[in-house]
Design an enzyme around this catalytic site. Structure first.
Site, mmCIF file in Angstrom:
data_model
loop_
_atom_site.group_PDB
_atom_site.id
_atom_site.type_symbol
_atom_site.label_atom_id
_atom_site.label_comp_id
_atom_site.label_asym_id
_atom_site.label_seq_id
_atom_site.Cartn_x
_atom_site.Cartn_y
_atom_site.Cartn_z
ATOM 1 N N LYS A 188 0.837 -1.196 0.000
ATOM 2 C CA LYS A 188 0.000 0.000 0.000
ATOM 3 C C LYS A 188 0.874 1.248 0.000
ATOM 4 O O LYS A 188 1.737 1.404 0.853
ATOM 5 C CB LYS A 188 -0.925 -0.012 1.218
ATOM 6 N N THR A 219 -7.698 8.918 9.792
ATOM 7 C CA THR A 219 -7.340 7.707 9.049
ATOM 8 C C THR A 219 -7.021 6.532 9.967
ATOM 9 O O THR A 219 -6.381 5.566 9.552
ATOM 10 C CB THR A 219 -6.117 7.985 8.150
ATOM 11 N N GLY A 221 -7.236 3.153 11.589
ATOM 12 C CA GLY A 221 -7.862 1.883 11.218
ATOM 13 C C GLY A 221 -7.941 1.619 9.732
ATOM 14 O O GLY A 221 -8.615 0.679 9.312
ATOM 15 N N THR A 222 -7.254 2.415 8.919
ATOM 16 C CA THR A 222 -7.343 2.208 7.469
ATOM 17 C C THR A 222 -6.800 0.841 7.061
ATOM 18 O O THR A 222 -7.389 0.154 6.221
ATOM 19 C CB THR A 222 -6.578 3.307 6.708
ATOM 20 N N GLY A 223 -5.671 0.444 7.652
ATOM 21 C CA GLY A 223 -5.097 -0.852 7.296
ATOM 22 C C GLY A 223 -5.985 -2.009 7.699
ATOM 23 O O GLY A 223 -6.163 -2.972 6.934
ATOM 24 N N CYS A 224 -6.557 -1.928 8.893
ATOM 25 C CA CYS A 224 -7.477 -2.965 9.360
ATOM 26 C C CYS A 224 -8.683 -3.065 8.434
ATOM 27 O O CYS A 224 -9.101 -4.159 8.029
ATOM 28 C CB CYS A 224 -7.955 -2.646 10.777
#
Length: 279
Positions: A188, A219, A221-224
């Site tokens: 990412k 932003t 928690g974007t990866g989760c």
């Protein structure tokens, strides 16, 4: 016996897709299992959880981390795998070597398909969520089992032990991470300048997924959320490239339509995907 068989067949026809998240709890609701379960629900997948840790956190940072006993983690996975069943699973916060080893052992024991690994290392506020000693354990025990791993740039840099500054660097990182054993790698590129560009690598070819960058501090928690969306789609039987495309749209909507909660890095808006056609 015939009635039982008929009932089992009927259940198989009507069964909803099932996804398990093995991760930490975020008391602020923006990341961890809370973000995962919200994402599963929005994407019409039945969500289940196995907690690895309880964190005390909000938009300003992580104020406490309390790892669960290994037995408790294993029993949670056993409970859902032996009764409800699992079509896809994702891992998030696995902070210690024994936790990583236990999760890998249970995934193999129950032959759980469609493993998505979000190599959670640092919280948005800077708190370390993966101990240094656990990084190699993640590479050795979980990446060889993975359908897809979804590192952001800082996480990818840790995994390959080199800086990533360009798209070509991202591709090289994807190659190196693929050598650890996952079938697919999504690197990412949200930390680079310009549009938000992610790269999918299958061991032979690269595919780019690009969306406009939306400037916001909210932003958390974007990866989760991104990895949970991929997990939900894999649970439905969606091919990996389409699953990544849907996850990309899901997280773009969630970042764009901010909720504006908290004084720090606020959560993304998991409802936004349902309203995407009204924009």
């Amino acid at each position: 016996m015939e009635a039982q068989a008929a009932n089992a067949t009927e259940q198989a026809k009507t069964r909803v897709p099932r996804a398990l998240t093995i991760a930490g709890s975020d008391s602020g609701g923006g990341a961890g299992i809370q973000a995962d379960l919200k994402t599963f629900t929005v994407l019409n997948v039945f969500g289940m959880s196995a907690l690895t840790a309880v964190t005390a956190q909000n938009t300003l940072g992580v104020h406490g981390i309390y790892n669960l006993p290994i037995e408790a983690i294993e029993q949670q996975i056993d409970a859902v795998a032996t009764d409800i069943g699992i079509d896809a699973v994702k891992t998030g916060m696995l902070s210690q070597v024994p936790i990583i080893e236990a999760v890998a052992r249970k995934i193999k024991q129950h032959n759980i398909p469609n493993l998505v690994i979000d190599p959670v290392m640092v919280a948005k506020g800077g708190a370390k969520l993966l101990e240094d000693s656990s990084q190699q354990a993640l590479i050795d025990h979980l990446l060889p089992l993975a359908t897809v791993v979804t590192p952001n740039l800082p996480e990818a840099e840790v995994l390959i032990n080199r800086e990533i500054k360009t798209v070509d660097d991202m591709k090289e990182a994807a190659r190196r991470i693929h050598d650890f054993g996952p079938k697919f790698v999504v690197v990412k590129g949200g930390h680079l300048e310009g549009d938000a560009l992610d790269i999918l690598f299958d061991g032979e070819t690269f595919e780019q997924f690009v969306s406009p960058r939306h400037e916001t501090k909210h932003t958390h928690g974007t990866g989760c959320t991104f990895s949970a969306a991929i997990t939900a789609e894999l649970a439905k039987g969606t091919p990996i490239r389409e699953a990544v495309a849907i996850a990309k749209e899901f997280i773009t909507c969630a970042i764009r339509d901010t909720l504006g909660l908290g004084a720090g890095h606020g959560p993304t808006n998991h409802w936004a995907y349902n309203n995407r056609n009204n924009k």
